[in-house]
Design a protein around this motif. Structure first.
Motif, mmCIF file in Angstrom:
data_model
loop_
_atom_site.group_PDB
_atom_site.id
_atom_site.type_symbol
_atom_site.label_atom_id
_atom_site.label_comp_id
_atom_site.label_asym_id
_atom_site.label_seq_id
_atom_site.Cartn_x
_atom_site.Cartn_y
_atom_site.Cartn_z
ATOM 1 N N VAL A 273 -48.173 -13.986 26.413
ATOM 2 C CA VAL A 273 -49.496 -13.856 27.372
ATOM 3 C C VAL A 273 -49.074 -13.272 28.517
ATOM 4 O O VAL A 273 -49.610 -12.235 29.075
ATOM 5 C CB VAL A 273 -49.986 -15.344 27.829
ATOM 6 C CG1 VAL A 273 -50.697 -15.303 28.864
ATOM 7 C CG2 VAL A 273 -50.635 -15.925 26.450
ATOM 8 N N THR A 274 -47.747 -13.387 29.113
ATOM 9 C CA THR A 274 -47.265 -12.989 30.435
ATOM 10 C C THR A 274 -47.002 -11.325 30.067
ATOM 11 O O THR A 274 -47.550 -10.624 30.814
ATOM 12 C CB THR A 274 -45.934 -13.410 30.693
ATOM 13 O OG1 THR A 274 -46.095 -14.867 31.047
ATOM 14 C CG2 THR A 274 -45.372 -12.689 32.122
ATOM 15 N N LEU A 308 -35.243 -0.564 30.284
ATOM 16 C CA LEU A 308 -34.864 -1.672 31.199
ATOM 17 C C LEU A 308 -35.419 -3.008 30.532
ATOM 18 O O LEU A 308 -34.412 -4.053 30.825
ATOM 19 C CB LEU A 308 -35.491 -1.280 32.626
ATOM 20 C CG LEU A 308 -35.427 -2.328 33.694
ATOM 21 C CD1 LEU A 308 -33.977 -2.427 33.847
ATOM 22 C CD2 LEU A 308 -36.217 -1.922 34.651
ATOM 23 N N ALA A 309 -36.609 -3.023 29.989
ATOM 24 C CA ALA A 309 -37.048 -4.148 29.453
ATOM 25 C C ALA A 309 -36.167 -4.832 28.497
ATOM 26 O O ALA A 309 -35.789 -6.128 28.539
ATOM 27 C CB ALA A 309 -38.548 -4.235 28.876
ATOM 28 N N ILE A 310 -35.422 -4.058 27.599
ATOM 29 C CA ILE A 310 -34.685 -4.477 26.673
ATOM 30 C C ILE A 310 -33.238 -4.803 27.214
ATOM 31 O O ILE A 310 -32.591 -5.828 26.754
ATOM 32 C CB ILE A 310 -34.332 -3.301 25.443
ATOM 33 C CG1 ILE A 310 -35.672 -3.118 24.769
ATOM 34 C CG2 ILE A 310 -33.193 -3.635 24.468
ATOM 35 C CD1 ILE A 310 -35.825 -1.935 23.842
ATOM 36 N N LEU A 311 -32.629 -3.943 28.205
ATOM 37 C CA LEU A 311 -31.501 -4.284 29.130
ATOM 38 C C LEU A 311 -31.520 -5.603 29.549
ATOM 39 O O LEU A 311 -30.540 -6.159 29.653
ATOM 40 C CB LEU A 311 -31.038 -3.368 29.774
ATOM 41 C CG LEU A 311 -30.585 -2.131 29.050
ATOM 42 C CD1 LEU A 311 -30.320 -0.677 30.186
ATOM 43 C CD2 LEU A 311 -29.068 -2.280 28.382
ATOM 44 N N CYS A 312 -32.676 -6.102 29.877
ATOM 45 C CA CYS A 312 -32.855 -7.428 30.753
ATOM 46 C C CYS A 312 -32.469 -8.433 29.873
ATOM 47 O O CYS A 312 -32.021 -9.412 30.574
ATOM 48 C CB CYS A 312 -34.425 -7.563 31.268
ATOM 49 S SG CYS A 312 -34.694 -6.532 32.471
ATOM 50 N N TRP A 313 -32.500 -8.279 28.430
ATOM 51 C CA TRP A 313 -31.805 -9.604 27.754
ATOM 52 C C TRP A 313 -30.359 -9.701 28.015
ATOM 53 O O TRP A 313 -29.791 -11.025 27.610
ATOM 54 C CB TRP A 313 -32.254 -9.340 26.281
ATOM 55 C CG TRP A 313 -33.529 -9.602 25.799
ATOM 56 C CD1 TRP A 313 -34.722 -8.792 26.146
ATOM 57 C CD2 TRP A 313 -33.945 -10.457 24.943
ATOM 58 N NE1 TRP A 313 -35.704 -9.170 25.647
ATOM 59 C CE2 TRP A 313 -35.170 -10.424 24.625
ATOM 60 C CE3 TRP A 313 -33.238 -11.638 24.007
ATOM 61 C CZ2 TRP A 313 -36.080 -11.030 23.963
ATOM 62 C CZ3 TRP A 313 -34.067 -12.280 23.422
ATOM 63 C CH2 TRP A 313 -35.335 -12.179 23.240
ATOM 64 N N LEU A 325 -36.353 -14.182 30.087
ATOM 65 C CA LEU A 325 -36.999 -13.617 29.245
ATOM 66 C C LEU A 325 -38.565 -13.235 29.592
ATOM 67 O O LEU A 325 -39.135 -12.378 29.385
ATOM 68 C CB LEU A 325 -37.176 -14.819 28.185
ATOM 69 C CG LEU A 325 -35.876 -15.136 27.270
ATOM 70 C CD1 LEU A 325 -36.435 -16.330 26.175
ATOM 71 C CD2 LEU A 325 -35.497 -13.869 26.337
ATOM 72 N N PHE A 326 -38.961 -14.024 30.711
ATOM 73 C CA PHE A 326 -39.911 -13.894 31.546
ATOM 74 C C PHE A 326 -40.012 -12.534 32.109
ATOM 75 O O PHE A 326 -41.026 -11.482 32.043
ATOM 76 C CB PHE A 326 -40.595 -14.813 32.383
ATOM 77 C CG PHE A 326 -41.347 -15.947 31.724
ATOM 78 C CD1 PHE A 326 -42.457 -15.733 31.592
ATOM 79 C CD2 PHE A 326 -40.691 -17.132 31.505
ATOM 80 C CE1 PHE A 326 -43.428 -16.711 30.888
ATOM 81 C CE2 PHE A 326 -41.520 -18.284 30.972
ATOM 82 C CZ PHE A 326 -42.748 -18.044 30.605
#
Length: 420
Positions: A273-274, A308-313, A325-326
């Motif tokens: 949802v986020t 960048l979103a994938i690296l955030c993991w 994760l958020f």
């Protein structure tokens, strides 16, 4: 005098007809969104796990939907011979909805050992019908929505339908957390079937727009049109490579969260949802930017955001799990929202109208093959490294893939997606 009055009347009626057509296309998306939300994402992964699928089988299911897009090349040729795109659309989309919805009957009609095989069989046939329906819908909607309002309309439509999707994700997650898997999915499939029937009915109200056919009447000359468009093919091949990397990890997020991180459905729904909320917010921004900058340039801007979103993991190695994760889902929502919207505009806006079906088919086929091998390989890699330390499966793959995506975007992306 009489002629002038008739001309004024026609001018007044045309916008009314267009608004009605746009309204139908928007409301058609309501049951379609409910149907696809409750059958996709974490619900698809969860149902497969309930049936007994492993990560490789889940990867295959997630991949096959894009591989069948290669059939759109043949569809783009055959569509030239249709007398009615609308009723062909109703037929093929209707069969897709019925067959995908029928996967809910698998536990009732197949022995337990054949549950996964039965699901995959129905799923593959459903998406063969869907690849034809998707081509017909793209072709028809590009004629329904006037070019001058296309960016604004799809921005509003996407925002509205994604808001609905967030509600359904949250409610679906609550149902699965509250009830047992068997009972929870039974309730979801009741809603799915109601939505499928409503969706088919609303499609019958679509207008049957006049179709501008290709100047070519034979398959090979028609196929050569996009193949000889150097700028289009370079962009398509590059985006396919980027999607291959992205789909090594992103489609398997639900598997990682459910099986390896042991997160419940409601929390995963909140994460999705986020992501969708940030995707919706980004539609308005990308839409306004699209009024000033080209589809290609903005597509390039989305690439480092997705990487960048994938690296955030990787933040899971030193930070609390849920904040990481958020954050990853927020950034991914912004990036993938822009990518999907701009890629669609690239297909229907940067291509010649008479040859658009074959251009769209070529794009879908090439990116579809790449997207097929992504989750297939990703699921297999998770099987290979099952005995490795758990962090390699949870965020190790993401670090490698995210880095590769940054390198690809910075090297080839800047050169290929420049304005032409």
């Amino acid at each position: 005098m009489k002629s002038n009055i008739m001309q004024k009347t026609q001018v007044q009626r045309k916008p009314t007809r267009q608004r009605r057509n746009l309204s139908i296309a928007t409301w058609e998306g309501v049951p379609s969104t409910i149907f696809q939300t409750l059958l996709g994402g974490q619900f698809l992964t969860g149902f497969l796990l309930y049936l007994g699928a492993n990560s490789a089988q889940i990867g295959f299911v997630l991949a096959i939907t894009t591989f069948v897009n290669i059939a759109q090349i043949a569809v783009a040729f055959l569509i030239q011979r249709l007398t009615s795109r609308k009723w062909a659309l109703v037929l093929f989309v209707g069969m897709h909805r019925i067959l995908w919805g029928a996967t809910g009957l698998v536990p009732f009609v197949f022995p337990h050992r054949y549950w996964v095989a039965g699901f995959i069989g129905l799923y593959i046939v459903a998406f063969i019908f869907n690849t034809v329906g998707a081509m017909l819908w793209n072709s028809l909607i590009s004629d329904i929505v006037p070019a001058r309002v296309r960016g604004r309309y799809f921005g509003i439509r996407n925002t509205f339908l994604n808001a609905l999707s967030t509600i359904m994700m949250f409610l679906g997650g609550m149902v699965l957390d509250h009830y047992s898997a068997a009972q929870g999915f039974f309730y979801l499939y009741i809603v799915i079937w109601i939505s499928a029937i409503a969706n088919i009915i609303v499609f019958t109200f679509y207008p049957d727009m006049a179709f501008e056919r290709s100047a070519e009447s034979k398959f090979i000359p028609m196929l050569r049109k996009p193949l000889r468009d150097g700028a289009f093919m370079k962009a398509t091949l590059f985006l396919a490579g980027f999607l291959l990397l992205q789909n090594l990890v992103v489609p398997l997020y639900s598997y990682v969260m459910l099986e390896l991180l042991h997160i419940n459905y409601q929390t995963i729904s909140l994460l999705n949802v986020t992501q969708t909320v940030f995707m919706m917010a980004s539609f308005y921004v990308w839409g306004n930017l699209n009024a000033r900058y080209s589809n290609r340039r903005l597509l390039f801007w989305t690439l480092p955001i997705i990487a960048l979103a994938i690296l955030c993991w990787g933040g899971l190695s030193f930070m609390p799990m849920l904040p990481v994760l958020f954050l990853a889902h927020m950034i991914f929502g912004v990036g993938v929202g822009g990518f999907n919207q701009l890629a669609f505009n690239f297909m229907i806006g940067d291509t010649p109208k008479s040859e658009r079906p074959m251009y769209m088919a070529m794009y879908s086929a090439i990116t579809g093959v790449a997207s097929f091998f992504g989750p297939l390989l990703g699921g297999q890699v998770l099987e290979w490294i099952e005995a490795w330390p758990i962090w390699t499966q949870v965020f190790g793959m993401q670090l490698v893939v995210g880095t590769a995506m940054f390198v690809l975007a910075a090297s080839l992306g800047r050169r290929i997606l420049r304005d032409v």
